[in-house]
Design an enzyme around this catalytic site. Sequence first.
Site: not given
Length: 472
Positions: A26-28
């Site tokens: 996942h990212c932000v």
Amino acid sequence: MEDFKQSADQILQAIGGKENIVSATHCVTRLRLVLVDEKEVDKEVLENIDVVKGSFSVNGQFQVIIGQGLVEKVFKQFTALAGVAESSKEATKEVASKKLHPLQRAVKTLADIFIPILPAIVTAGLLMGINNIMTAQNIFYTGKSFIDVHQNWADLASIINLIANTAFVFLPGLIGWSAVNRFGGSPLLGIVLGLMLVHPDLLNAWGYGNAQQEGAIPTWHLFGLDIEKVGYQGQVLPVLAASYLLAQIEKFLKKRIPDAFQLLTVAPIALLVTGFISFIIIGPITFMIGNWITDGVVGIFKAVPALGGLIYGGVYGPLVITGMHHTFLAVDLQLIGSTGTTFLWPMLALSNIAQGSAAFAMMFINRRDEKLKGLSLTTSISAWLGITEPAMFGVNLRYKYPFISAIIGSSIAGMFITINKVKALSIGVGGLPAFFSIVTENWGPFFIGMLIALIIPFVLTLIFAKFKKRQA
């Protein structure tokens, strides 16, 4: 926590179950998944889950937009339910890249090189804009600049200009670091390579034309060859090609030289060989190709500016879907390095604004849908600040007609500013703050272009929505 577990389970079922997951990270704001078969995803069910704000597929990854803060909590429950360990972003990208065809891989490689250096370039663009406001005439005073009247601010403007120009003067150093890292070599050697190409002992690339006319180009005489001592300030292609060569030589040497001798041999040999080849072959050839690209792009827009602006203003949004918009970042940097300005980047900024305006209009179409209203507001603000993917994939593409409205508005705005020869001194924030990077003399037509990009998509989206309701 139970709510997050339920949401994670719903997402897992909607994407085809744990058997359909190859890799997850996942990212932000988003879950980034590599799936066995994306056809197994039920997008309608997925996007009706409360925490999900949209989804899209790009560069071999299926991404689910959840939002800052929430994504970590959902992801933790998601990996537990799916029985998969969190993958690194690099590993997920590597797995995803295997599913791409050669053109997509090439585009992804450019994206992987330029995205890490974007913060430095955008920051430089904003600072150059501030310096531009302080030093340009006729903004605050007729016939004079701010520092002409307030001379005690002149040194501050000079320092700002120095800080802003650093990223562009030493751009090959930034690209060398990122490119060599992407190609599997040592990033530190990439920095040295990039700085070597702009060494102060070399003729400044921006003064090459004048020196050529005067016949005063300094040269090295090596092995019967006359090699021009020319730097590559602001150039993109020379350092990209040299970085690839450096990484390949470094990897070749590391496989064949014993570990005990690598520190003393690998870096010196790799840099020496790459340096010779760069100044003898790579530099001159890629410098010429870069100038051809610049002359070609400039020539097309000079010949038919209205058509060029109409087409580029319209196609930029669809290019974002494919990820191919990253290739034009290199073109923008090449234009800035060769001519001092770019006429392409202002159209990018207007395209982002148009996407945000279309998404914002969706707030007023179905006021009972609280999820759509909230999503439309947050994603439109994001787009107006330069990040369009949430608005495009979360709202505009889902309903189609907002996306079409944005393309129409962006095309008209692009045509208008191209006819009026609007240019940017640098790459900045591609949204409402974009005017900081625009040449101050072009602010008038650029602000009109911004109004076009704000108003036309908004109005067209409302009109299309009413037309669809009547058909229904």
